[in-house]
Design a protein around this motif. Structure first.
Motif, PDB file in Angstrom:
ATOM      1  N   ALA A   7       0.836  -1.208   0.000  1.00 42.60           N
ATOM      2  CA  ALA A   7       0.000   0.000   0.000  1.00 42.60           C
ATOM      3  C   ALA A   7       0.866   1.252   0.000  1.00 42.60           C
ATOM      4  O   ALA A   7       0.563   2.232  -0.698  1.00 42.60           O
ATOM      5  CB  ALA A   7      -0.937  -0.007   1.215  1.00 42.60           C
ATOM      6  N   ILE A   8       1.964   1.256   0.763  1.00 43.38           N
ATOM      7  CA  ILE A   8       2.870   2.399   0.797  1.00 43.38           C
ATOM      8  C   ILE A   8       3.540   2.586  -0.558  1.00 43.38           C
ATOM      9  O   ILE A   8       3.616   3.706  -1.079  1.00 43.38           O
ATOM     10  CB  ILE A   8       3.918   2.235   1.916  1.00 43.38           C
ATOM     11  CG1 ILE A   8       3.241   2.312   3.290  1.00 43.38           C
ATOM     12  CG2 ILE A   8       5.022   3.286   1.794  1.00 43.38           C
ATOM     13  CD1 ILE A   8       4.123   1.880   4.444  1.00 43.38           C
ATOM     14  N   LEU A   9       4.025   1.488  -1.142  1.00 39.75           N
ATOM     15  CA  LEU A   9       4.669   1.588  -2.455  1.00 39.75           C
ATOM     16  C   LEU A   9       3.679   2.074  -3.514  1.00 39.75           C
ATOM     17  O   LEU A   9       4.014   2.914  -4.357  1.00 39.75           O
ATOM     18  CB  LEU A   9       5.274   0.242  -2.850  1.00 39.75           C
ATOM     19  CG  LEU A   9       6.437  -0.250  -1.985  1.00 39.75           C
ATOM     20  CD1 LEU A   9       6.876  -1.632  -2.417  1.00 39.75           C
ATOM     21  CD2 LEU A   9       7.602   0.726  -2.025  1.00 39.75           C
ATOM     22  N   PHE A  10       2.451   1.559  -3.461  1.00 43.12           N
ATOM     23  CA  PHE A  10       1.417   1.967  -4.417  1.00 43.12           C
ATOM     24  C   PHE A  10       1.127   3.462  -4.281  1.00 43.12           C
ATOM     25  O   PHE A  10       1.040   4.189  -5.273  1.00 43.12           O
ATOM     26  CB  PHE A  10       0.143   1.157  -4.199  1.00 43.12           C
ATOM     27  CG  PHE A  10      -0.964   1.503  -5.152  1.00 43.12           C
ATOM     28  CD1 PHE A  10      -0.976   0.978  -6.434  1.00 43.12           C
ATOM     29  CD2 PHE A  10      -1.987   2.354  -4.778  1.00 43.12           C
ATOM     30  CE1 PHE A  10      -1.995   1.292  -7.332  1.00 43.12           C
ATOM     31  CE2 PHE A  10      -3.011   2.684  -5.651  1.00 43.12           C
ATOM     32  CZ  PHE A  10      -3.006   2.146  -6.931  1.00 43.12           C
ATOM     33  N   LYS A  11       0.988   3.924  -3.040  1.00 42.65           N
ATOM     34  CA  LYS A  11       0.701   5.337  -2.769  1.00 42.65           C
ATOM     35  C   LYS A  11       1.804   6.242  -3.316  1.00 42.65           C
ATOM     36  O   LYS A  11       1.538   7.374  -3.720  1.00 42.65           O
ATOM     37  CB  LYS A  11       0.552   5.534  -1.264  1.00 42.65           C
ATOM     38  CG  LYS A  11       0.262   6.939  -0.822  1.00 42.65           C
ATOM     39  CD  LYS A  11       0.101   6.982   0.683  1.00 42.65           C
ATOM     40  CE  LYS A  11       0.813   8.201   1.221  1.00 42.65           C
ATOM     41  NZ  LYS A  11       0.890   8.211   2.667  1.00 42.65           N
TER      42      LYS A  11
END
Length: 73
Positions: free
Chosen positions: A18-22
């Motif tokens: 989720a952090i990488l996607f964001k």
């Protein structure tokens, strides 16, 4: 790996994803090739070094012995 460990690992991996996607520019999400390249770049920059440091610190003697095998004589 126990089922409990698998669940815990997946929970942490989903949070990391989720952090990488964001932090992935929207233009990198337009097609599969751009997505894969962006993900690979982020894994190389942020995830792999952390894993490498952890494993190296966790098993220094074994890692050192293995790396000595590949040093020039």
């Amino acid at each position: 790996m126990t089922p409990k460990e698998k669940r815990e690992l997946n929970k942490h991996l989903e949070a990391a994803a989720a952090i990488l996607f964001k932090n992935t520019p929207r233009e990198k999400l337009q097609d599969f090739q751009s997505l894969v390249i962006s993900l690979r770049d982020q894994l190389t920059a942020h995830v792999h070094p952390t894993f490498g440091h952890f494993f190296y610190a966790a098993a220094p003697r074994q890692v050192q012995e293995e790396s000595d095998k590949f040093k020039p004589v």
